[in-house]
Scaffold this active site. Structure first.
Site, PDB file in Angstrom:
ATOM      1  N   LYS B  81       0.845  -1.206   0.000  1.00 43.60           N
ATOM      2  CA  LYS B  81       0.000   0.000   0.000  1.00 43.60           C
ATOM      3  C   LYS B  81       0.876   1.250   0.000  1.00 43.60           C
ATOM      4  O   LYS B  81       1.885   1.304   0.717  1.00 43.60           O
ATOM      5  CB  LYS B  81      -0.910  -0.017   1.235  1.00 43.60           C
ATOM      6  CG  LYS B  81      -1.998   1.042   1.221  1.00 43.60           C
ATOM      7  CD  LYS B  81      -2.915   0.913   2.445  1.00 43.60           C
ATOM      8  CE  LYS B  81      -4.074   1.886   2.401  1.00 43.60           C
ATOM      9  NZ  LYS B  81      -4.947   1.757   3.595  1.00 43.60           N
ATOM     10  N   SER B 156      -9.904   1.991   2.547  1.00 41.98           N
ATOM     11  CA  SER B 156      -9.025   2.697   1.659  1.00 41.98           C
ATOM     12  C   SER B 156      -8.072   1.800   0.852  1.00 41.98           C
ATOM     13  O   SER B 156      -7.565   2.227  -0.181  1.00 41.98           O
ATOM     14  CB  SER B 156      -8.182   3.691   2.459  1.00 41.98           C
ATOM     15  OG  SER B 156      -7.327   3.027   3.365  1.00 41.98           O
ATOM     16  N   SER B 180     -10.060  -0.312   6.739  1.00 44.85           N
ATOM     17  CA  SER B 180      -9.442  -0.180   5.412  1.00 44.85           C
ATOM     18  C   SER B 180      -8.688  -1.410   4.924  1.00 44.85           C
ATOM     19  O   SER B 180      -8.283  -1.462   3.770  1.00 44.85           O
ATOM     20  CB  SER B 180      -8.487   1.011   5.390  1.00 44.85           C
ATOM     21  OG  SER B 180      -9.211   2.212   5.401  1.00 44.85           O
TER      22      SER B 180
END
Lengths: 99, 498
Positions: B81, B156, B180
């Site tokens: 990420k 997210s 997330s």
């Protein structure tokens, strides 16, 4: 609790250092009013003195280490993302007024 | 060959690399080729580090040839990420304000992955600064859900979850501040774990809400998640909130899945209005399956959970308004309006206006409001009290049960664009996941089937107390095996080919 006005949003934007455009103020004022209306549900416990606040999931104490010299970023590395630099320092726009 | 390699689990791939049947370079090239073939449609990656990944893979193969000891995931490719710093590789947090920034250092998670010889393929798309539930607030365009390219992949960490579901990587790293990791796992039919708060170092993980943020593993199987979790977890002196205790043996738990004799709590507040019928149908079947596996089901009430959303949307924005103050256009990142006519303060405001997207601006202003004098006690102070009540509800629940289960998210993936301008509707996607962030305990999402009405994946959430992450893996592995026996194959095999 009261809702939030367009003027208050403009004040918040100033505090938060966001140079919002006029149309953004209109847009955000309505949305922030909705959100604040919804999150106001927490105020039901505002006066409950029997409930202590929790700021963090862990019982924290400050963590210290011996104050000794260790390898760290070089000045070149630390400055590598600077928008502007001069004489091995971050170069920033004027901070103090001229008057 | 390469079509087969991208469908292996991380555990299988690691075993083939260790035995010499497959080289790390072959495994890496197969995944890079897959990214090249499908990521134009998915947009899971913000940056693909082809050269860096291949160099890492060559090093793994060289080590093996020299007879050096390799880690349990050596040579396995991973999608990271874009919230984690990577030395020499661009890191944006999904924001325009960090476009082009090249960090001079590695996050602890990044460093541990490299030390374990995990091959980092690149950086994945995400909601800007991890604020969102759909990956639409990324400054670099939305990510598509591989199950239906017109729908969101969750957020997210939508890029990390989508990279797994589209077989562009067998492993990924996410971060979970309010869901997330878990909600993207749920809506993409993958596995995601939010470790106990303090279980994985936050050093070099760009801060959103420091008392809630937690990095963790994403994978296609429970065992793969455990293997990755064990690589990144453990005390780090560079994070003062890192727990200085041994990590529970999660890999052993994942290899020895069992729900027999487990007491499993079902919280009655996690159903009702807003929960999609097909999600509840799959959830109820999962509870029935747990009973068949020998678990004892206990009905529970956690009344304060109904206020978790409100508390979260005061605490997280408050902390973010403070954390994001560092983006001041002085030391790194974007700088706008520096033409000699504006003061430093004006340059900061012009830069933040240009560099932040709508959701970040909303949350920064909301946090500024909640922390303002006159409102502080009513909003932030009350939210902190609700946080105490939620923690107490969990403590009471875990006196009666070993784990709690719920749907991970109330609905399946929705169409891209549907909730973009309705923040409250977006926030409701996290109603089941937020309480664990507020209390700091551990939680997992595993696939539990497809919703009959839309054919999209549904996630089951398993929640355990802090530092009992092994229970997630024990129960999760048992359920995963039972589901696959019932379905005859992993759920992802039902996803359309891209």
């Amino acid at each position: 609790m009261p809702g939030i006005s367009r003027e208050e949003v403009a004040h918040l934007a100033k505090l938060a250092r966001l140079e919002l455009k006029d149309e953004e103020l209109d847009h955000f004022a309505g949305q922030l009013d909705d959100i604040i209306g919804a999150v106001a549900a927490v105020s039901a416990v505002a006066d409950d003195a029997a409930v202590p606040p929790t700021s963090h999931p862990l019982p924290l104490t400050n963590v210290m280490r011996p104050d000794e010299v260790r390898p760290s970023l070089t000045p070149q590395q630390a400055l590598s993302g600077a928008p502007a630099q001069e004489q091995q320092r971050f170069k920033v726009p004027q901070i103090l007024g001229e008057e | 060959m390469s079509e087969e390699l991208i469908r292996l689990t991380a555990a299988e791939l690691a075993a083939r690399i260790a035995s010499g049947e497959v080289t790390a370079v072959e495994a890496t090239e197969a995944h890079l080729a897959r990214i090249g073939a499908v990521d134009e449609k998915v947009n899971a990656f913000l940056h693909v580090d082809r050269e860096g990944a291949l160099a890492q893979a060559r090093e793994v193969d060289a080590k093996r040839e020299r007879g050096e000891k390799l880690g349990p995931l050596a040579g396995v490719p991973l999608a990271l990420k874009d919230l984690f710093t990577t030395e020499g590789v661009p890191t944006t947090a999904g924001s325009k304000i960090l476009e082009g920034w090249i960090p001079p250092y590695d996050a602890t998670v990044t460093k541990r992955l490299k030390d374990a010889d995990v091959v980092i393929l690149g950086k994945t798309n995400m909601d800007e600064f991890a604020m969102g539930s759909s990956t639409e607030s990324s400054a670099y365009g939305p990510t598509a859900n591989p199950w239906d390219l017109t729908r969101i992949p969750g957020g997210s960490g939508g890029g990390s979850a989508a990279s797994l579901a589209a077989h562009m990587a067998p492993l990924a790293i996410g971060t979970d501040t309010g869901g997330s990791i878990r909600q993207p796992a749920a809506v993409t039919g993958t596995v995601g774990v939010k470790p106990t708060y303090g279980g994985v170092s936050r050093y070099g993980m760009i801060a959103f809400s420091s008392s809630l943020d937690q990095g963790g593993p994403c994978a296609r199987t429970v065992l793969d998640a455990a293997l990755l979790h064990s690589v990144i977890a453990g005390h780090d002196e560079r994070d003062s909130t890192s727990i200085a205790q041994p990590v529970p043996d999660i890999v052993a738990a994942a290899r020895n899945g069992s729900a027999s004799g487990m007491r499993v709590g079902v919280v009655k507040e996690f159903r009702g209005e807003g929960y999609q019928d097909g999600v509840m149908q799959r959830f109820d079947e999962s509870v029935e399956l747990l009973r068949e596996l020998g678990a004892e089901i206990v009905e529970l009430s956690c009344p304060s959970f109904t206020k978790a959303l409100a508390a979260y949307y005061l605490i997280a924005p408050s902390e973010c308004s403070s954390n994001l103050a560092r983006f001041d256009a002085m030391r790194y990142g974007l700088r706008s309006g520096d033409d000699g006519s504006h003061s430093a303060e004006e340059v900061t405001a012009l830069t933040r206006e240009e560099g932040f997207g709508d959701e970040v601006k909303r949350r920064v202003m909301l946090g500024t409001y909640a922390l303002s004098s006159g409102y502080y006690d009513a909003y932030y102070g009350s939210a902190q009290k609700v946080r105490t009540l939620i923690t107490r509800d969990f403590e009471k629940a875990f006196e009666q049960v070993d784990v709690v289960v719920s749907p991970t998210s109330p609905t399946t993936a929705w169409p891209i664009g549907e909730r973009v301008d309705d923040p409250m509707a977006m926030y409701l996607a996290d109603v089941c996941t937020l309480p664990s962030n507020l209390a700091g305990n551990s939680a997992m999402s595993i696939p539990c089937g497809l919703a009959p009405e839309d054919g999209l994946p549904v996630g089951l959430q398993i929640v355990a107390p802090a530092m009992a992450d092994d229970r997630l893996y024990r129960v999760g592995a048992a359920l995963e095996a039972a589901f696959q026996a019932r379905w005859g194959h992993p759920l992802l095999e039902e996803a359309p080919s891209l």
